[in-house]
Each structure stands twice: as structure tokens, then as C-alpha cells.
Write a protein that holds these residues in place. Sequence first.
Motif, PDB file in Angstrom:
ATOM      1  N   UNK A  94      54.585  27.906  28.818  1.00  0.00           N
ATOM      2  CA  UNK A  94      56.047  27.876  28.657  1.00  0.00           C
ATOM      3  C   UNK A  94      56.423  27.266  27.302  1.00  0.00           C
ATOM      4  N   UNK A  95      55.725  26.208  26.897  1.00  0.00           N
ATOM      5  CA  UNK A  95      56.000  25.584  25.599  1.00  0.00           C
ATOM      6  C   UNK A  95      55.659  26.533  24.452  1.00  0.00           C
ATOM      7  N   UNK A  96      54.524  27.214  24.563  1.00  0.00           N
ATOM      8  CA  UNK A  96      54.129  28.168  23.523  1.00  0.00           C
ATOM      9  C   UNK A  96      55.173  29.274  23.412  1.00  0.00           C
ATOM     10  N   UNK A  97      55.623  29.793  24.555  1.00  0.00           N
ATOM     11  CA  UNK A  97      56.639  30.843  24.539  1.00  0.00           C
ATOM     12  C   UNK A  97      57.926  30.356  23.885  1.00  0.00           C
ATOM     13  N   UNK A  98      58.333  29.132  24.198  1.00  0.00           N
ATOM     14  CA  UNK A  98      59.548  28.566  23.601  1.00  0.00           C
ATOM     15  C   UNK A  98      59.396  28.413  22.091  1.00  0.00           C
ATOM     16  N   UNK A  99      58.228  27.988  21.640  1.00  0.00           N
ATOM     17  CA  UNK A  99      57.970  27.840  20.202  1.00  0.00           C
ATOM     18  C   UNK A  99      58.039  29.198  19.507  1.00  0.00           C
ATOM     19  N   UNK A 100      57.404  30.196  20.088  1.00  0.00           N
ATOM     20  CA  UNK A 100      57.406  31.535  19.492  1.00  0.00           C
ATOM     21  C   UNK A 100      58.835  32.079  19.415  1.00  0.00           C
ATOM     22  N   UNK A 101      59.601  31.903  20.480  1.00  0.00           N
ATOM     23  CA  UNK A 101      60.983  32.372  20.484  1.00  0.00           C
ATOM     24  C   UNK A 101      61.815  31.639  19.427  1.00  0.00           C
ATOM     25  N   UNK A 102      61.587  30.325  19.299  1.00  0.00           N
ATOM     26  CA  UNK A 102      62.318  29.554  18.288  1.00  0.00           C
ATOM     27  C   UNK A 102      61.982  30.050  16.887  1.00  0.00           C
ATOM     28  N   UNK A 103      60.700  30.246  16.610  1.00  0.00           N
ATOM     29  CA  UNK A 103      60.287  30.720  15.285  1.00  0.00           C
ATOM     30  C   UNK A 103      60.880  32.101  15.013  1.00  0.00           C
ATOM     31  N   UNK A 104      60.777  33.000  15.984  1.00  0.00           N
ATOM     32  CA  UNK A 104      61.279  34.356  15.770  1.00  0.00           C
ATOM     33  C   UNK A 104      62.789  34.375  15.558  1.00  0.00           C
ATOM     34  N   UNK A 105      63.508  33.481  16.214  1.00  0.00           N
ATOM     35  CA  UNK A 105      64.962  33.409  16.052  1.00  0.00           C
ATOM     36  C   UNK A 105      65.369  32.790  14.721  1.00  0.00           C
ATOM     37  N   UNK A 107      63.199  32.808  11.813  1.00  0.00           N
ATOM     38  CA  UNK A 107      62.110  33.133  10.894  1.00  0.00           C
ATOM     39  C   UNK A 107      62.562  33.208   9.435  1.00  0.00           C
ATOM     40  N   UNK A 108      63.830  33.502   9.207  1.00  0.00           N
ATOM     41  CA  UNK A 108      64.318  33.595   7.829  1.00  0.00           C
ATOM     42  C   UNK A 108      64.602  32.223   7.223  1.00  0.00           C
ATOM     43  N   UNK A 109      64.562  31.181   8.033  1.00  0.00           N
ATOM     44  CA  UNK A 109      64.870  29.823   7.571  1.00  0.00           C
ATOM     45  C   UNK A 109      63.620  29.114   7.059  1.00  0.00           C
ATOM     46  N   UNK A 110      63.803  28.115   6.194  1.00  0.00           N
ATOM     47  CA  UNK A 110      62.652  27.313   5.737  1.00  0.00           C
ATOM     48  C   UNK A 110      62.260  26.299   6.816  1.00  0.00           C
ATOM     49  N   UNK A 111      61.541  26.752   7.816  1.00  0.00           N
ATOM     50  CA  UNK A 111      61.188  25.911   8.957  1.00  0.00           C
ATOM     51  C   UNK A 111      60.224  24.803   8.567  1.00  0.00           C
ATOM     52  N   UNK A 112      60.485  23.616   9.099  1.00  0.00           N
ATOM     53  CA  UNK A 112      59.602  22.465   8.906  1.00  0.00           C
ATOM     54  C   UNK A 112      58.942  22.150  10.242  1.00  0.00           C
ATOM     55  N   UNK A 113      57.875  21.407  10.161  1.00  0.00           N
ATOM     56  CA  UNK A 113      57.135  21.062  11.367  1.00  0.00           C
ATOM     57  C   UNK A 113      58.032  20.364  12.390  1.00  0.00           C
ATOM     58  N   UNK A 114      58.874  19.427  11.941  1.00  0.00           N
ATOM     59  CA  UNK A 114      59.716  18.713  12.900  1.00  0.00           C
ATOM     60  C   UNK A 114      60.749  19.634  13.545  1.00  0.00           C
ATOM     61  N   UNK A 115      61.157  20.711  12.866  1.00  0.00           N
ATOM     62  CA  UNK A 115      62.075  21.686  13.468  1.00  0.00           C
ATOM     63  C   UNK A 115      61.392  22.415  14.626  1.00  0.00           C
ATOM     64  N   UNK A 117      58.602  21.507  16.281  1.00  0.00           N
ATOM     65  CA  UNK A 117      58.270  20.554  17.346  1.00  0.00           C
ATOM     66  C   UNK A 117      59.515  20.175  18.137  1.00  0.00           C
ATOM     67  N   UNK A 118      60.632  20.022  17.443  1.00  0.00           N
ATOM     68  CA  UNK A 118      61.880  19.665  18.104  1.00  0.00           C
ATOM     69  C   UNK A 118      62.372  20.728  19.063  1.00  0.00           C
ATOM     70  N   UNK A 119      61.947  21.970  18.855  1.00  0.00           N
ATOM     71  CA  UNK A 119      62.380  23.048  19.749  1.00  0.00           C
ATOM     72  C   UNK A 119      61.851  22.852  21.166  1.00  0.00           C
ATOM     73  N   UNK A 120      60.798  22.043  21.312  1.00  0.00           N
ATOM     74  CA  UNK A 120      60.285  21.724  22.650  1.00  0.00           C
ATOM     75  C   UNK A 120      60.293  20.217  22.896  1.00  0.00           C
ATOM     76  N   UNK A 121      61.144  19.518  22.123  1.00  0.00           N
ATOM     77  CA  UNK A 121      61.329  18.066  22.295  1.00  0.00           C
ATOM     78  C   UNK A 121      60.025  17.283  22.253  1.00  0.00           C
ATOM     79  N   UNK A 122      59.229  17.558  21.236  1.00  0.00           N
ATOM     80  CA  UNK A 122      57.941  16.887  21.090  1.00  0.00           C
ATOM     81  C   UNK A 122      57.858  16.276  19.699  1.00  0.00           C
ATOM     82  N   UNK A 123      57.293  15.081  19.572  1.00  0.00           N
ATOM     83  CA  UNK A 123      57.089  14.511  18.236  1.00  0.00           C
ATOM     84  C   UNK A 123      56.206  15.447  17.402  1.00  0.00           C
ATOM     85  N   UNK A 124      56.497  15.549  16.108  1.00  0.00           N
ATOM     86  CA  UNK A 124      55.827  16.541  15.278  1.00  0.00           C
ATOM     87  C   UNK A 124      54.316  16.359  15.193  1.00  0.00           C
TER      88      UNK A 124
END
Length: 198
Positions: A94-105, A107-115, A117-124
Motif C-alpha cells: 500500500x505504501x509503495x502504491x501511494x508513493x508511485x501515485x504521488x510521483x506520477x501525479x 512527475x513534472x515537479x522537482x521532487x525532493x526526498x522529503x516530498x 517520503x512525506x506522501x506516506x508520512x515517513x521520515x525521509x
Amino acid sequence: MLGVFCGVHFLADLATEAFGVDGNAIQINDGAFQWDETGARLGRLVEQRLRSNEHISSLELDAWAQIIGLHVLRTYSSLSKRYEHAGTSKLSARQIQAVIEFIQSNIESPLRLHDIAGSINMPQYTFARAFRNTMGTTPHQFLTALRIERAQKLLESGSLPLSLVANAVGFFDQSHFTVQFRRAVGMTPARYRNEHRG
């Protein structure tokens, strides 16, 4: 000679997130101010990346900072023995799926590790370790692969200028996009478009 400075607050936050301890209570011993061959190797690798002509993403810079900070904590802090027991956690499906969905939504942004990780409320730092344990690759490598995959679909289905394709999938510029695309696919984006356009 290369000198590396790790701020006290950075190391305290890293210790808290990576080892689950009160980072403010960590003591750094005097050895941290001596010559360190492993630290020197890490520094040379970072220096090579910084001097290269390739764009370095904020995600990669975060990863280098983590690696150097963890080395300092593991080698020169009061945690030096404790780190051996950390690092075997994995992410749930479930966490992996949430991460993939967050990245795909995003993807055009300059994503950082904390962004991410934050999508699943986890420290980076906990996230980065668990992600690698689960997926067998780093978050940065995974993000780049998803960006290349999305770029391939755009190249196959349309005639957007390459600079717009690069921006649409989150690359800093067309040059960086071309380097990463060629590395992953074995040909330039222009050639890929010519060979695969539908």
C-alpha cells in the motif's frame, strides 16, 4: 583538500530519523576532525558529480548529504555501535502504491526526498532505507526511471518539442533529459521518437 561540514541540527535530525533516538543527545567524538579515508572517498565522489556537466537534482543532493551524515554518525558518534541493528524495514504494498501515485501525479515537479517520503508520512531517511530494501533501488533511480518511462510515452504519441517533453516529465532542461534518456534507453529522445512514433 576537500573539507565537509555537517551542521549540528542536520546531524541531530538525521540521527532522530535514521536511528529513532533523541538526536540532540548525540555526541560527536574528536575523531570526526581527523583524516578519514572513507569520508575522503565520499567527498571525491560528490566533488566529481558537482564538477560534471550534468544537472544534479535536489533529490540526489539530499541523498549525498544523507550518506555523508550517516557516515559521520556511524563512525564518530555515540551511535557508532548501534547503527548495525538498523535498516531492515520494508515498505508495504500500500505504501509503495501511494508513493508511485504521488510521483506520477507530481512527475513534472522537482521532487525532493522529503516530498516523496512525506506522501506516506515517513521520515525521509527511514523512507530511503525502507524504499531501497523493498524496491532494490534508490528513490532517485526509481524516480528517474518513471520519468524516462513517461517520456517514452510522450515521444511515441505526439510531436511536442523535446524541451517540452523534458519539462513535462520533470527534467531540469533538455540537455539533462537527453543525457538521462540516452543512458536509460540507449538512444537519444529524437531518435527514439523517429523509431517509435505511432
